[in-house]
Design a protein around this motif. Structure first.
Motif, short mmCIF file in Angstrom:
data_model
loop_
_atom_site.label_atom_id
_atom_site.label_comp_id
_atom_site.label_asym_id
_atom_site.label_seq_id
_atom_site.Cartn_x
_atom_site.Cartn_y
_atom_site.Cartn_z
N GLN A 35 53.42 49.26 32.86
CA GLN A 35 52.71 48.85 34.09
C GLN A 35 51.96 47.53 33.88
N GLY A 36 51.67 47.18 32.65
CA GLY A 36 50.92 45.96 32.38
C GLY A 36 49.43 46.18 32.45
N TRP A 37 48.69 45.10 32.70
CA TRP A 37 47.22 45.16 32.72
C TRP A 37 46.72 45.55 34.11
N LEU A 38 45.72 46.43 34.13
CA LEU A 38 45.13 46.89 35.40
C LEU A 38 43.62 46.74 35.30
N LEU A 39 43.00 46.54 36.47
CA LEU A 39 41.56 46.40 36.51
C LEU A 39 40.99 47.49 37.39
N ARG A 40 39.98 48.21 36.87
CA ARG A 40 39.37 49.29 37.66
C ARG A 40 38.27 48.72 38.56
N GLY A 41 38.39 48.96 39.85
CA GLY A 41 37.36 48.53 40.79
C GLY A 41 36.79 49.73 41.52
N LYS A 42 36.02 49.48 42.58
CA LYS A 42 35.41 50.58 43.33
C LYS A 42 36.47 51.48 43.97
N ASN A 43 37.60 50.85 44.34
CA ASN A 43 38.65 51.61 45.02
C ASN A 43 39.82 51.93 44.11
N GLY A 44 39.53 52.10 42.86
CA GLY A 44 40.59 52.50 41.93
C GLY A 44 41.14 51.32 41.15
N LEU A 45 42.34 51.52 40.65
CA LEU A 45 42.95 50.52 39.77
C LEU A 45 43.86 49.58 40.54
N ARG A 46 43.83 48.30 40.15
CA ARG A 46 44.77 47.36 40.76
C ARG A 46 45.30 46.46 39.67
N PRO A 47 46.52 45.94 39.87
CA PRO A 47 47.10 45.07 38.85
C PRO A 47 46.21 43.86 38.62
N LEU A 48 46.09 43.46 37.37
CA LEU A 48 45.28 42.29 37.03
C LEU A 48 46.15 41.05 37.10
N ARG A 49 45.74 40.10 37.92
CA ARG A 49 46.47 38.83 38.00
C ARG A 49 45.53 37.72 37.57
N LEU A 50 45.87 37.10 36.47
CA LEU A 50 44.99 36.07 35.92
C LEU A 50 44.81 34.93 36.90
N ALA A 51 45.87 34.62 37.69
CA ALA A 51 45.77 33.50 38.63
C ALA A 51 44.69 33.78 39.68
N SER A 52 44.64 35.06 40.18
CA SER A 52 43.65 35.38 41.20
C SER A 52 42.24 35.38 40.61
N LEU A 53 42.13 35.77 39.35
CA LEU A 53 40.81 35.71 38.70
C LEU A 53 40.33 34.27 38.64
#
Lengths: 96, 236
Positions: free
Chosen positions: B214-232
């Motif tokens: 699945q790759g890298w995921l980031l946990r936020g308030k609404n659960g996990l979402r894929p981590l995209r370095l570009a959006s960061l």
């Protein structure tokens, strides 16, 4: 209480040793003494989530085998016979 | 009580009851898990269509309510884990749901759960690509009070939970267990839980997670979402 002098004539020497441990450490009551080779140890609650850990520790230390994650399946621990077969297989693998 | 205060109280309790060495070992383990952990997780599914509680019922199952908080607090205090009571209070206040098990009126454990209507809280298995159908439920954080472990009680509680959820119309339950947790794995393996996926997971600072496949995921308030370095990068 000691189950190691069980009078179960149908048990192999290995099954008798395992029977002794189960009667001494896991099972309780008079019925424990009469566990046969084919009795379901899981259904009877003898090998429950804590019992299986004791059984794994005992088999590893007593028979010099390593019981890994993939070995922890009910079919290896369901009856005395299945357990003895499993220990036999692991010992055979170790000696290769 | 704040979370920080609860943690300090728990550490003090551990120090008094188990001594400095044991308390330090616990702190080290907690910190280690907060910074980095890696584990194999087994994703499980159980068909609830034939779920029935044991008869006579040795364990009564009830929906957790705010009125149960003093009972939960008592159990958690005995274990130097008052921060878990806060977690319970906050969870119930947010609408999360748990089933409690009682033996002769004594609390013996709990099991959190949610269905597809509550996936907004963060469906843990989404990280493995799973979704919840309307007749499916996700069960998590099964806990049995230490003195109640063994003697068939965890199994009886689990059977009671399954029967309760089946009674409410759910047809199957999803969950996961860590591969190192032998007692829990054994409980599920001997009660017809099917392993549908095995996955290796690494977690950094409890927020950043790498799941094989699945790759890298980031946990936020609404659960996990894929981590995209570009959006960061855009955000910063």
């Amino acid at each position: 209480m000691s189950g190691s002098n069980s009078s179960s004539p149908d048990l192999s020497p290995l099954e008798r040793e395992l029977h002794g441990f189960i009667v001494d450490e896991l099972a309780s009551g008079d019925a424990a003494e009469s566990i046969s080779a084919e009795d379901d140890l899981i259904k009877s609650g003898i090998v429950d989530s804590l019992g299986v850990m004791q059984l794994v520790d005992y088999c590893e230390s007593q028979y010099g085998i390593r019981i890994g994650e993939i070995d922890l399946v009910p079919d290896n621990f369901r009856t005395l016979r299945q357990l003895a077969d499993f220990v036999d297989r692991k010992q055979a693998l170790r000696s290769r | 009580m704040s979370t920080a205060r609860a943690i300090v109280d728990d550490l003090w309790c551990l120090l008094r009851r188990r001594g400095a060495k044991a308390a330090l070992a616990d702190v080290r383990e907690i910190l280690r898990r907060r910074f980095y952990s890696k584990t194999d997780q087994l994703i499980l599914r159980k068909d609830l269509s034939s779920a029935e509680p044991a008869e006579p019922r040795p364990i009564e199952v009830a929906e957790a309510q705010p009125a149960h908080i003093p009972l939960l607090a008592e159990v958690n205090r005995r274990e130097c884990n008052t921060s878990r009571t806060l977690h319970f209070e906050n969870g119930l206040a947010q609408g999360r749901r748990a089933l409690l098990g009682f033996r002769d009126g004594r609390l013996i454990g709990w099991f959190w759960w949610h269905d597809h209507t509550q996936s907004a809280y963060g469906f843990e298995l989404s990280r493995f690509g799973f979704g919840l159908a309307p007749d499916e439920v996700y069960g998590y954080d099964l806990f049995i009070v230490p003195g109640e472990r063994g003697q068939g009680r965890p199994a009886a509680f689990l059977a009671g939970v399954e029967a309760e959820l089946a009674h409410r119309g759910y047809r199957s339950m999803l969950g996961f267990v860590e591969s190192w947790n032998v007692p829990a794995r054994w409980l599920y393996a001997t009660h017809d839980y099917e392993v549908v996926l095995r996955c290796h997971t690494r977690t950094i600072l409890r927020r950043l997670m790498h799941v094989d496949g699945q790759g890298w995921l980031l946990r936020g308030k609404n659960g996990l979402r894929p981590l995209r370095l570009a959006s960061l990068g855009r955000r910063s």
